[in-house]
Every structure is written in C-alpha cells, then in structure tokens.
Design a protein around this motif. Structure first.
Motif, short mmCIF file in Angstrom:
data_model
loop_
_atom_site.label_atom_id
_atom_site.label_comp_id
_atom_site.label_asym_id
_atom_site.label_seq_id
_atom_site.Cartn_x
_atom_site.Cartn_y
_atom_site.Cartn_z
N LEU A 8 0.83 -1.21 0.00
CA LEU A 8 0.00 0.00 0.00
C LEU A 8 0.86 1.26 0.00
CD1 LEU A 8 -2.91 -0.97 2.43
CD2 LEU A 8 -2.92 -0.90 -0.08
N SER A 9 1.99 1.22 0.71
CA SER A 9 2.89 2.38 0.72
C SER A 9 3.40 2.70 -0.68
CB SER A 9 4.08 2.12 1.66
OG SER A 9 3.65 1.95 2.97
N ILE A 10 3.76 1.66 -1.42
CA ILE A 10 4.27 1.85 -2.78
C ILE A 10 3.16 2.39 -3.69
CG2 ILE A 10 5.13 0.64 -4.83
CD1 ILE A 10 6.67 -1.20 -2.93
N VAL A 11 1.96 1.82 -3.57
CA VAL A 11 0.85 2.27 -4.41
C VAL A 11 0.52 3.73 -4.14
CG1 VAL A 11 -1.62 1.98 -4.88
CG2 VAL A 11 -0.13 -0.03 -4.72
N VAL A 12 0.48 4.11 -2.86
CA VAL A 12 0.19 5.51 -2.51
C VAL A 12 1.27 6.44 -3.05
CG1 VAL A 12 0.02 7.13 -0.58
CG2 VAL A 12 -1.21 4.96 -0.49
N ALA A 13 2.54 6.01 -2.91
CA ALA A 13 3.65 6.83 -3.43
C ALA A 13 3.55 7.01 -4.94
CB ALA A 13 4.98 6.18 -3.06
N LEU A 14 3.20 5.94 -5.65
CA LEU A 14 3.08 6.02 -7.11
C LEU A 14 1.90 6.89 -7.53
CD1 LEU A 14 3.93 2.35 -8.14
CD2 LEU A 14 5.43 4.36 -8.15
N MET A 15 0.79 6.79 -6.77
CA MET A 15 -0.37 7.63 -7.07
C MET A 15 -0.03 9.11 -6.86
SD MET A 15 -3.42 5.36 -5.35
CE MET A 15 -4.61 6.70 -5.48
N ALA A 16 0.69 9.40 -5.79
CA ALA A 16 1.11 10.78 -5.53
C ALA A 16 2.02 11.27 -6.64
CB ALA A 16 1.80 10.87 -4.18
N ASN A 17 2.92 10.40 -7.09
CA ASN A 17 3.84 10.77 -8.16
C ASN A 17 3.09 11.10 -9.45
OD1 ASN A 17 6.75 10.75 -9.29
ND2 ASN A 17 5.62 9.45 -10.68
#
Length: 280
Positions: A8-17
């Motif tokens: 989930l941390s990676i997905v959130v980071a990618l969405m923010a990016n």
C-alpha cells in the motif's frame, strides 16, 4: 501480513507521483502498470498463502504467469554476455530464462525470511543498488519504483527489527523478491550489458547464495527440495551461540558487502572485475 503495509505504501507513493507528474517528469501510467500489475498478482498470491497455505507448484505456476506478463511487457532476458557473448536469444530461449530468473529471485527472498528483519533488510540493500544503477543509466521508471520500495521497506523495518511487532509474511517477502527481479529486468533495458547482467546477480548475493546452498544440501542428502529445514545460514549462526540481533546484523553486513562490490562493476575494468570475483 506485513507485506500489505509495504504494498500500500508503494501504491500511494506512485499515485502521488502521478498526481504531481504535471510538475515533474515521470514515467507513464502504462509503463508503471507493466511491473505493478504482475507485482499485484504476486502480492495477492502471498496474501492467499498467508491465510491458506498452498503448495510450491501452485506458487511457481502463478510466479511463471507473472514472469510471462513481464516478458510480454518488454522486460526480458535476451542475452547472457558472460556466457554467450553478444548473441541474442529468440523468445523460445529468452522466455524460459526470464521465468527462471523471476521465480529464482522471488523465492530467494522468501527463503531468507527466517529472522526478524532479515529479508526486509537484505532487500533494502539490494534495492538501493538497483536505484543507484537506475540513476547511473537514466531510467526514470526504475528510479521511481526503487526509491518507493526503499521508503516502504525502511518504514517497515522500524517495526520488523528484533523484537518484531509485525512480520512480512509471504505477501511481503514474495512481493519484495518479485519487484527486485522485475526492476533488475527493467534496468537492464537501458544499462550497458555487463552492468545489466552482473550487478543484479552480485547485489542479490545473500539470497542467491542461500537458495543455491539449500537446494544443493537437500539434493545431496536425498531430501525433497521443497521441504523446510533448520540448516539455513541464519540457523547455523544461531547454533554457534550468536543472538538473534547479532545474526541479523552480521547478515546485514554480508548484504552490504555484496551491494558495495556490485557497485564496483559500474566501472568494469579487468582488475575490478577480478577483485569482485575473488572476494565472492
């Protein structure tokens, strides 16, 4: 189920990016999904295995499907310069080698997940190496994914180091292993040939070494390859009287040495390559 936090941390980071992509150059969503979709498949396999354990052949089958998805997306092994020079393989050879690479690295990180913080910490060192190589070769996709994975693992280690309050589970160890195998393939598309092949193999040294020894040990003793035992490197160090934390720190040091040696190959002169091979 600690892998849920990492995923989930990676997905959130990618969405923010992607949201801020209007301000900063970023890879397209389609390019990201080339790795993230099969990565999600491996993550879901791990969750299912954490709740209802499945056999090794089911895991291998799903991992092979994820590897085929990577191959279809253009992330593939088409040559092995150390063994075959500049000769390029067709898909009939490249596809099995790619599948073997993905399955091997994915399960290698799962295999060393035997002590608090060991698999995550080893994965962190390997991820940092892939990040440095991505910066060196100018791959924005691999740079973005590796730095997101580094941040997720680093945050997780705060709670996973001995005494741990949460554990990776298969959804974490399999996902980290798969992402590293996929990111190494993605980085290989832009990096010079020697860097693309040699650096991932050296930087993943600890899990690769442990997997190789485990398979050989079980074959020599006549035991089934997929049965668990307490003969792994970390178990041997515990039997020598070292504490849990001491074993993990020693193996962190081993991972760090492998990572440092792999970075020497960014400048692959004959003497440097010889030094790295001699130490290994």
């Amino acid at each position: 189920m600690g892998g849920v936090a990492i995923y989930l941390s990676i997905v959130v980071a990618l969405m923010a990016n992607q949201y801020f992509a209007r301000l900063f150059p970023a890879p397209s969503l389609r390019t990201l999904l080339t790795i993230l979709v099969p990565g999600t498949l491996i993550f879901l396999l791990g969750i299912y295995d954490d709740i209802h354990p499945v056999g090794p052949y089911v895991k291998f089958a799903v991992q092979a499907v994820a590897a085929v998805m990577l191959f279809a997306g253009g992330l593939r092994i088409l040559n092995l310069p150390v063994l075959f020079g500049t000769r390029h393989f067709g898909w009939a050879i490249g596809l099995p080698i790619t599948i073997l690479w993905v399955i091997g690295i994915t399960n290698a990180f799962n295999l060393i997940d035997g002590l608090d913080g060991l698999a995550a910490g080893s994965g962190l060192f390997s991820t940092l190496v892939v990040f440095v190589v991505a910066i060196f070769s100018g791959s924005s996709l691999v740079s973005l994914l590796t730095i997101a994975l580094c941040g997720a693992i680093l945050g997780f280690l705060r709670f996973n180091f001995n005494p741990a309050t949460i554990f990776l589970g298969d959804c974490g160890s399999l996902f980290i292993g798969f992402m590293l195998s996929a990111l190494a393939l993605a980085g290989a598309q832009k990096a010079p040939t020697v860097i693309a092949v040699a650096i991932p193999v050296v930087s993943f040294g600890l899990p690769i070494l442990e997997t190789t020894l485990s398979v050989l040990r079980r074959l020599i003793s006549g035991r089934p390859v997929f049965t668990a035992d307490r003969e792994h490197i970390h178990h041997k160090l515990l039997q020598l009287g070292m504490s849990h934390r001491q074993v993990v720190i020693v193996l962190y040091a081993v991972s760090a040495v492998f990572a440092l040696l792999s970075l020497f190959l960014l400048w692959p002169t004959g003497s440097t390559l010889g030094l790295v091979l001699a130490v290994l």
